[in-house]
Design a protein around this motif. Structure first.
Motif, PDB file in Angstrom:
ATOM      1  N   ALA A   9       0.795  -1.088  -0.108  1.00  0.00           N
ATOM      2  CA  ALA A   9      -0.025   0.108  -0.054  1.00  0.00           C
ATOM      3  C   ALA A   9       0.893   1.143   0.137  1.00  0.00           C
ATOM      4  CB  ALA A   9      -0.983   0.012   1.231  1.00  0.00           C
ATOM      5  N   VAL A  10       0.785   2.053  -0.800  1.00  0.00           N
ATOM      6  CA  VAL A  10       1.353   3.451  -1.184  1.00  0.00           C
ATOM      7  C   VAL A  10       0.589   4.627  -0.852  1.00  0.00           C
ATOM      8  CG1 VAL A  10       2.784   4.549  -2.459  1.00  0.00           C
ATOM      9  CG2 VAL A  10       2.685   2.200  -2.905  1.00  0.00           C
ATOM     10  N   ASP A  11       0.937   5.398  -0.140  1.00  0.00           N
ATOM     11  CA  ASP A  11       0.259   6.965   0.221  1.00  0.00           C
ATOM     12  C   ASP A  11       1.255   7.885   0.033  1.00  0.00           C
ATOM     13  OD1 ASP A  11      -1.593   8.657   1.054  1.00  0.00           O
ATOM     14  OD2 ASP A  11      -0.905   8.576   3.187  1.00  0.00           O
ATOM     15  N   ILE A  12       1.178   8.615  -0.977  1.00  0.00           N
ATOM     16  CA  ILE A  12       1.939   9.730  -1.305  1.00  0.00           C
ATOM     17  C   ILE A  12       1.496  11.062  -0.814  1.00  0.00           C
ATOM     18  CG2 ILE A  12       2.995  10.882  -3.452  1.00  0.00           C
ATOM     19  CD1 ILE A  12       2.719   8.447  -4.974  1.00  0.00           C
ATOM     20  N   GLY A  13       2.206  11.621  -0.086  1.00  0.00           N
ATOM     21  CA  GLY A  13       1.757  12.647   0.767  1.00  0.00           C
ATOM     22  C   GLY A  13       2.614  13.815   0.026  1.00  0.00           C
ATOM     23  N   GLY A  14       2.301  15.218   0.799  1.00  0.00           N
ATOM     24  CA  GLY A  14       3.221  16.509   0.340  1.00  0.00           C
ATOM     25  C   GLY A  14       4.413  16.304   0.500  1.00  0.00           C
ATOM     26  N   ILE A  66      -0.605  -3.506  -6.004  1.00  0.00           N
ATOM     27  CA  ILE A  66      -0.131  -2.216  -5.332  1.00  0.00           C
ATOM     28  C   ILE A  66      -1.595  -1.393  -5.129  1.00  0.00           C
ATOM     29  CG2 ILE A  66       1.078   0.151  -5.876  1.00  0.00           C
ATOM     30  CD1 ILE A  66       2.874  -1.665  -5.511  1.00  0.00           C
ATOM     31  N   LEU A  67      -1.867  -0.946  -3.891  1.00  0.00           N
ATOM     32  CA  LEU A  67      -2.971  -0.282  -3.595  1.00  0.00           C
ATOM     33  C   LEU A  67      -2.505   1.167  -3.239  1.00  0.00           C
ATOM     34  CD1 LEU A  67      -4.451  -2.748  -1.128  1.00  0.00           C
ATOM     35  CD2 LEU A  67      -4.989  -2.713  -3.713  1.00  0.00           C
ATOM     36  N   HIS A  68      -2.862   2.132  -4.141  1.00  0.00           N
ATOM     37  CA  HIS A  68      -2.193   3.355  -4.273  1.00  0.00           C
ATOM     38  C   HIS A  68      -3.164   4.525  -3.940  1.00  0.00           C
ATOM     39  CE1 HIS A  68      -0.028   6.703  -5.527  1.00  0.00           C
ATOM     40  NE2 HIS A  68      -0.167   6.398  -6.897  1.00  0.00           N
ATOM     41  N   GLY A  69      -2.800   5.263  -2.776  1.00  0.00           N
ATOM     42  CA  GLY A  69      -3.552   6.518  -2.370  1.00  0.00           C
ATOM     43  C   GLY A  69      -2.815   7.680  -3.086  1.00  0.00           C
ATOM     44  N   THR A  70      -3.470   8.628  -3.758  1.00  0.00           N
ATOM     45  CA  THR A  70      -2.392   9.704  -4.377  1.00  0.00           C
ATOM     46  C   THR A  70      -3.323  11.039  -4.260  1.00  0.00           C
ATOM     47  OG1 THR A  70      -1.898  10.514  -6.415  1.00  0.00           O
ATOM     48  CG2 THR A  70      -3.888   9.327  -6.439  1.00  0.00           C
ATOM     49  N   THR A  71      -2.693  12.094  -4.250  1.00  0.00           N
ATOM     50  CA  THR A  71      -2.991  13.448  -4.116  1.00  0.00           C
ATOM     51  C   THR A  71      -3.094  14.056  -5.448  1.00  0.00           C
ATOM     52  OG1 THR A  71      -0.772  14.223  -3.049  1.00  0.00           O
ATOM     53  CG2 THR A  71      -2.607  13.638  -1.467  1.00  0.00           C
ATOM     54  N   GLY A 482      -4.066   1.582   6.483  1.00  0.00           N
ATOM     55  CA  GLY A 482      -5.514   1.377   6.149  1.00  0.00           C
ATOM     56  C   GLY A 482      -5.843   0.953   4.692  1.00  0.00           C
ATOM     57  N   ILE A 483      -5.143   1.779   3.779  1.00  0.00           N
ATOM     58  CA  ILE A 483      -5.132   1.081   2.353  1.00  0.00           C
ATOM     59  C   ILE A 483      -4.798  -0.501   2.073  1.00  0.00           C
ATOM     60  CG2 ILE A 483      -4.247   1.497   0.039  1.00  0.00           C
ATOM     61  CD1 ILE A 483      -3.530   4.502   0.995  1.00  0.00           C
TER      62      ILE A 483
END
Length: 677
Positions: A9-14, A66-71, A482-483
């Motif tokens: 799981a990937v969470d790309i933040g600022g 790959i579960l991907h959270g993106t902004t 969580g993702i």
């Protein structure tokens, strides 16, 4: 999962790109963090995966998912890096997008700031047609050649189509889309009856326009992402996180990018919901403090809240999303003194580049992270587990110049002032999130995560009267956690104005059947096996004459009595009364199509086998420098009791246990802090 056992799981933040890795071969969940690459976030994603593979001993070919959270969508809206769009709408309604709603944020402002409009008047074209509110055709779709000529001359990069009452009868929108695509092949088109088939013209048009102008932006990113993921035998299947907390395929994300606007933050809410069950805490207020923002979500009775409409930069988005409050207060929030001598922290942020001054990347303005560094709350040689050394001297100089000197304060007093201002802002956001639902903070535990959350958690809890703070395992990457355990989810809606009474039951049942048929078709298209499909039904309800609705889950559908009881109870909890003798109306029926993803068993956290004595470090507080105990989380034993004031350090987070608080490990590996004085 047997052939490719690793899920990431990937969470790309600022500021940072967070990863959580689950290896089905042993069930162990591990975390990794790497700096975000703002110019191309997919580059940082691939770097993070490669670093994690080397660190934790798996091959890129082992990664199956790959579960991907993106902004990417949110940032494009905030920075207005959007495609040139054109709106086609029913003739006479070209200005709905600019008229907006009769709503004033500043009631007494003499020069109110108008709501933004993403498409100018010269790029909004009327189409000869008219459909009535009951779906019947009043004016058939007219000659389109003049409209198409104007459209070609405008040279659009994206086209939004939103016709009057298309949520009831989409025939004209579908025909118009076909004509537009034939005339301008290759230009992305978004129609309102697909992205937001609901009443309220302004919100529906706003959502459709947002979706259209985001399509080229998100498509470009996804193409880069797919190209990078195809390198070196690395070819996992990729799903993206939506604002509702569920996953969608790349094809769905490219067609409906507006559903990604809360992609990253929703992961934290999903983690809070999962942890509420694992830790047997039904009521949690989850706070995620990263580098640029502070996100608040509420878990009540083990469930996160969903709303049917949100907004991004004052632009309404009529789509289901996790209920969340976000303020610009993170570790990178810049501290300053304004012209009146008032100390502020945020919403401006130093971001990933240059970042806080103590990062040594060229930052010159002091931030909240710099304030913590000045006070001695960080070990400058163990930041990010030793991956980054902090320049505390530079942070002190910046704090003295920009905060201390203007306010005639010592460096330490200036840093404490920055933290005090920040903590009050954080507590206010939590308080508002609970009070607007009629909830008492004292009945909730505070779940704190994000890279900066633990530094402020117990102090914010003191502000709120909360007596228990939960610091989970790997808090710096909890949104990615969580993702990691989320599901595929697609939201469908049908607006139908119906009174909740037996006479409406045939139409209600027919609408639910149509929604279920579409939900099944979408799950089949995503390749979800029949035994892993599920649906959930909800309804937007209001009392007759009200101008707003409440979203009410309806697991007992089509039982009308159960629906009414749920609505009255929800209305009373939210507004302190229920008018049970009034007529209740259904405005919109909703269905969520859920595809269950396989979930390997996760091993619980374990305490250290051998106890280790804490070290000490000089920390400034209240103008006094004193030695505080400093514990390493990985060496904590189940019997260790941490008495505040103290500091607990781990690779990607630092926690402050305030005076009057006591902390101890939970069997699940969470650090539980309780107010004891």
């Amino acid at each position: 999962m047997e052939q490719r056992p690793v899920r990431i799981a990937v969470d790309i933040g600022g500021t940072f790109t967070d990863l959580q890795i689950l290896d089905a071969r042993h069930g162990r969940v591990v975390a990794w963090k790497t700096p975000t690459t703002p110019a191309d976030p997919s580059e940082g994603l691939l770097i993070g995966v490669q670093e994690a593979a080397e660190r934790f001993g798996f091959a890129l070919a082992d990664v199956g998912l790959i579960l991907h959270g993106t902004t990417i969508a949110t940032n494009a809206v905030l920075e207005r890096k959007l495609a040139r769009g054109v709106l086609l709408t029913t003739a006479g309604f070209e200005d709905v997008l600019e008229i907006t709603r009769h709503f004033r944020r500043d009631l007494y402002g003499l020069a109110p700031d108008p709501l933004p409009c993403l498409i100018g008047r010269d790029l909004r074209f009327g189409v000869p047609e008219r459909i009535r509110a009951d779906g019947s055709v009043e004016i058939p779709l007219g000659e389109l050649a003049p409209v198409l000529e104007r459209l070609k001359a405008a040279k659009p990069e994206a086209i939004a189509i939103g016709l009057l009452h298309a949520y009831v009868n989409p025939a004209h929108e579908l025909a118009l889309r076909d004509a537009v695509q034939a005339a301008l092949p290759g230009i992305p088109v978004s129609i309102s009856s697909e992205i937001s088939p609901e009443i309220r013209e302004y919100e529906r048009l706003s959502t459709t326009v947002l979706n259209a102008v985001l399509m080229p932006v998100v498509k470009t990113y996804l193409e880069k992402l797919e190209a990078r993921l195809g390198e070196g035998g690395f070819s996992p299947r990729v799903f993206l996180v939506q604002s509702n907390g569920g996953m969608c395929s790349l094809a769905r994300a490219a067609a409906q990018p507006a559903r990604l606007l809360l992609s990253g933050p929703s992961g934290g809410a999903l983690a809070a919901e999962r942890l509420s069950r694992r830790l047997s805490r039904p009521n949690l207020v989850a706070v995620d403090m990263g580098g640029t923002s502070f996100d608040v979500s509420v878990v009540q009775d083990h469930r996160i809240g969903l709303v049917t409409q949100g907004e991004v930069d004052r632009l309404p988005v009529r789509l289901p999303m996790v209920e969340m409050r976000t303020i610009g207060a993170g570790g990178g929030s810049i501290a300053a003194v304004d012209a009146s001598g008032r100390l502020t922290a945020g919403p401006r942020s130093a971001g990933a580049r240059p970042g806080p001054v103590c990062y040594g990347r060229g930052g010159t303005l002091p931030t909240v992270t710099d304030a913590n560094a000045v006070l001695g709350r960080f070990d400058p040689d163990f930041f990010l587990g030793g991956a980054m050394a902090l320049d505390v001297a530079a942070a002190r100089d910046a704090m003295a110049q920009h905060v201390g000197a203007p306010l005639a304060l010592t460096v330490e007093a200036a840093a404490e002032g920055v933290l005090r201002v920040t903590n009050v802002q954080l507590a206010s956001a939590v308080r508002l999130s609970l009070f607007e639902k009629g909830l008492d903070p004292r009945e909730f535990a505070l779940l704190s995560f994000g890279g900066a959350g633990g530094l402020h958690a117990t102090e914010v809890a003191d502000e709120l009267g909360i007596t228990e703070v939960i610091l989970p395992r790997e808090p710096g990457t909890l949104s990615a956690y969580g993702i990691l355990f989320s599901e595929l989810a697609q939201d469908l809606a049908r607006s139908r104005l119906l009174t909740v009474e037996p006479a409406s039951l045939p139409e209600i049942e027919a609408t639910i059947a149509a929604l279920r048929e579409e939900a099944t078709a979408r799950l089949i298209a995503d390749g979800v096996p029949e035994d892993q499909r599920a649906t959930e039904i909800a309804a937007d309800l209001r009392y007759h004459g009200q101008a707003f609705e409440l979203l009410v889950p309806w697991p007992e559908a089509p039982n009308l009595d159960a629906l009414l009881q749920r609505f009255h109870a929800t209305h009373k909890a939210r507004f302190s009364y229920a008018a049970e003798d009034e007529k209740v109306e259904i405005v919109t029926l909703r269905m969520t199509a859920i595809g269950r993803l396989p979930k390997p068993a996760e091993t619980s956290g374990t305490a250290a086998e051998k106890r280790a004595a804490p070290g000490t470090r000089k920390v400034s507080q209240g103008g006094v420098s004193a030695s505080w105990p400093v514990w390493r989380r990985e060496t904590l034993h189940a019997e260790d009791v941490i008495q505040g004031p103290a500091i607990v350090e781990e690779a990607f987070a630092t926690h402050v246990i305030s005076a009057g608080w006591q902390a101890k490990l939970d069997p699940e590996g969470a650090l539980i802090a309780r107010r004891v004085a």
